[in-house]
Design a protein around this motif. Structure first.
Motif, PDB file in Angstrom:
ATOM      1  N   MET A 125       0.843  -1.197   0.000  1.00 45.98           N
ATOM      2  CA  MET A 125       0.000   0.000   0.000  1.00 45.98           C
ATOM      3  C   MET A 125       0.881   1.251   0.000  1.00 45.98           C
ATOM      4  N   GLU A 126       1.910   1.266   0.819  1.00 49.60           N
ATOM      5  CA  GLU A 126       2.827   2.409   0.863  1.00 49.60           C
ATOM      6  C   GLU A 126       3.489   2.629  -0.494  1.00 49.60           C
ATOM      7  N   ALA A 127       3.978   1.548  -1.107  1.00 45.17           N
ATOM      8  CA  ALA A 127       4.677   1.656  -2.386  1.00 45.17           C
ATOM      9  C   ALA A 127       3.747   2.188  -3.478  1.00 45.17           C
ATOM     10  N   VAL A 128       2.521   1.703  -3.523  1.00 43.86           N
ATOM     11  CA  VAL A 128       1.571   2.166  -4.541  1.00 43.86           C
ATOM     12  C   VAL A 128       1.229   3.630  -4.304  1.00 43.86           C
ATOM     13  N   GLY A 129       0.997   4.002  -3.059  1.00 42.03           N
ATOM     14  CA  GLY A 129       0.714   5.405  -2.753  1.00 42.03           C
ATOM     15  C   GLY A 129       1.846   6.324  -3.196  1.00 42.03           C
ATOM     16  N   ILE A 130       3.061   5.945  -2.892  1.00 34.20           N
ATOM     17  CA  ILE A 130       4.233   6.741  -3.277  1.00 34.20           C
ATOM     18  C   ILE A 130       4.342   6.819  -4.800  1.00 34.20           C
ATOM     19  N   SER A 131       4.061   5.710  -5.479  1.00 36.69           N
ATOM     20  CA  SER A 131       4.146   5.711  -6.947  1.00 36.69           C
ATOM     21  C   SER A 131       3.150   6.681  -7.572  1.00 36.69           C
ATOM     22  N   LEU A 132       2.090   7.003  -6.840  1.00 35.73           N
ATOM     23  CA  LEU A 132       1.063   7.934  -7.334  1.00 35.73           C
ATOM     24  C   LEU A 132       1.345   9.370  -6.908  1.00 35.73           C
ATOM     25  N   GLY A 133       2.478   9.583  -6.255  1.00 35.47           N
ATOM     26  CA  GLY A 133       2.856  10.935  -5.854  1.00 35.47           C
ATOM     27  C   GLY A 133       2.423  11.329  -4.460  1.00 35.47           C
ATOM     28  N   LEU A 134       1.890  10.374  -3.708  1.00 36.41           N
ATOM     29  CA  LEU A 134       1.485  10.674  -2.336  1.00 36.41           C
ATOM     30  C   LEU A 134       2.690  10.590  -1.395  1.00 36.41           C
ATOM     31  N   THR A 135       2.635  11.347  -0.333  1.00 45.41           N
ATOM     32  CA  THR A 135       3.618  11.229   0.739  1.00 45.41           C
ATOM     33  C   THR A 135       3.071  10.201   1.718  1.00 45.41           C
ATOM     34  N   ALA A 136       3.883   9.193   2.031  1.00 45.23           N
ATOM     35  CA  ALA A 136       3.470   8.137   2.956  1.00 45.23           C
ATOM     36  C   ALA A 136       4.012   8.447   4.346  1.00 45.23           C
ATOM     37  N   GLY A 137       3.120   8.475   5.314  1.00 42.15           N
ATOM     38  CA  GLY A 137       3.522   8.724   6.694  1.00 42.15           C
ATOM     39  C   GLY A 137       4.463   7.673   7.246  1.00 42.15           C
ATOM     40  N   ALA A 138       4.484   6.499   6.636  1.00 42.32           N
ATOM     41  CA  ALA A 138       5.408   5.454   7.076  1.00 42.32           C
ATOM     42  C   ALA A 138       6.860   5.902   6.918  1.00 42.32           C
ATOM     43  N   GLU A 139       7.082   6.894   6.059  1.00 36.13           N
ATOM     44  CA  GLU A 139       8.443   7.385   5.831  1.00 36.13           C
ATOM     45  C   GLU A 139       8.823   8.553   6.735  1.00 36.13           C
ATOM     46  N   PHE A 140       7.898   8.998   7.601  1.00 32.20           N
ATOM     47  CA  PHE A 140       8.233  10.070   8.533  1.00 32.20           C
ATOM     48  C   PHE A 140       9.300   9.556   9.491  1.00 32.20           C
ATOM     49  N   ARG A 141      10.378  10.317   9.650  1.00 39.11           N
ATOM     50  CA  ARG A 141      11.507   9.849  10.457  1.00 39.11           C
ATOM     51  C   ARG A 141      11.260   9.910  11.954  1.00 39.11           C
ATOM     52  N   THR A 142      10.695  10.992  12.446  1.00 37.39           N
ATOM     53  CA  THR A 142      10.590  11.135  13.894  1.00 37.39           C
ATOM     54  C   THR A 142       9.346  10.489  14.487  1.00 37.39           C
ATOM     55  N   PHE A 143       8.295  10.341  13.712  1.00 38.13           N
ATOM     56  CA  PHE A 143       7.048   9.758  14.216  1.00 38.13           C
ATOM     57  C   PHE A 143       6.347   9.058  13.053  1.00 38.13           C
ATOM     58  N   PRO A 144       6.838   7.857  12.656  1.00 43.28           N
ATOM     59  CA  PRO A 144       6.211   7.158  11.525  1.00 43.28           C
ATOM     60  C   PRO A 144       4.711   6.968  11.763  1.00 43.28           C
ATOM     61  N   ASP A 145       3.938   7.202  10.715  1.00 44.47           N
ATOM     62  CA  ASP A 145       2.484   7.124  10.770  1.00 44.47           C
ATOM     63  C   ASP A 145       2.047   6.251   9.604  1.00 44.47           C
ATOM     64  N   ASN A 146       2.086   4.944   9.802  1.00 40.66           N
ATOM     65  CA  ASN A 146       1.899   3.990   8.714  1.00 40.66           C
ATOM     66  C   ASN A 146       0.612   4.148   7.910  1.00 40.66           C
ATOM     67  N   PRO A 147      -0.537   4.442   8.495  1.00 42.98           N
ATOM     68  CA  PRO A 147      -1.746   4.554   7.671  1.00 42.98           C
ATOM     69  C   PRO A 147      -1.850   5.852   6.872  1.00 42.98           C
ATOM     70  N   HIS A 148      -1.014   6.827   7.166  1.00 37.27           N
ATOM     71  CA  HIS A 148      -1.160   8.192   6.671  1.00 37.27           C
ATOM     72  C   HIS A 148      -0.635   8.388   5.248  1.00 37.27           C
ATOM     73  N   PHE A 149      -1.453   9.066   4.430  1.00 39.95           N
ATOM     74  CA  PHE A 149      -1.053   9.509   3.100  1.00 39.95           C
ATOM     75  C   PHE A 149      -1.522  10.945   2.940  1.00 39.95           C
TER      76      PHE A 149
END
Length: 161
Positions: free
Chosen positions: A104-128
């Motif tokens: 889900m993260e990879a597909v979201g990123i491929s569409l130009g979305l920012t994935a919260g899973a990539e937040f360094r200080t407070f990862p937010d896995n469900p967030h786009f």
């Protein structure tokens, strides 16, 4: 997307909503169903979440008080894959180590979305989120002024993606 997700998508920036629908369609072709579990949040709803784990019981779920989250401007969603595939009753899979989360993260990123899973200080896995030229972090003074002057529509009209 199911009716619950569609109801939540109807309240957010239409460009983001379309990208989330595309993400859901792509994932469904791979046997992964997702649901939008959060979309637009009022500033008071955001403040209540911010109080959780601080002044209210529970664990900390956000570092953003009201006005500091892209959810408050209709430019962020939280999505969760189902434990079961399409056509089955939706049952959220909160195990972020499940491969469906990474997909889900990879597909979201491929569409130009920012994935919260990539937040360094407070990862937010469900967030786009989709913020265009505005900061990936919290909404800045320009965004808040646009909101004050003309609401979410004023922000959405200024975003370039």
């Amino acid at each position: 997307m199911d009716s619950i997700s569609e109801a939540r998508l109807s309240l957010i920036w239409p460009v983001l909503a379309d990208k989330v629908r595309t993400m859901a369609e792509m994932l469904e072709q791979e046997g992964i169903e997702i649901r939008v579990v959060q979309g637009l949040r009022s500033w008071s709803e955001q403040d209540a979440l911010y109080a959780q784990g601080r002044t209210k019981p529970g664990s900390v779920v956000t570092n953003c008080p009201g006005g500091d989250s892209w959810h408050n401007f209709g430019m962020a969603v939280d999505c969760v894959p189902s434990q079961f595939g399409p056509g089955q009753p939706y049952s959220p899979d909160w195990n972020a180590s499940n491969p469906s989360w990474k997909r889900m993260e990879a597909v979201g990123i491929s569409l130009g979305l920012t994935a919260g899973a990539e937040f360094r200080t407070f990862p937010d896995n469900p967030h786009f989120q989709l913020t265009g030229q505005f900061p990936v972090g919290k909404p800045d003074g320009e965004v808040q002024q646009l909101f004050k002057d003309g609401g979410m529509q004023a922000i959405w009209q200024q975003v370039t993606v």
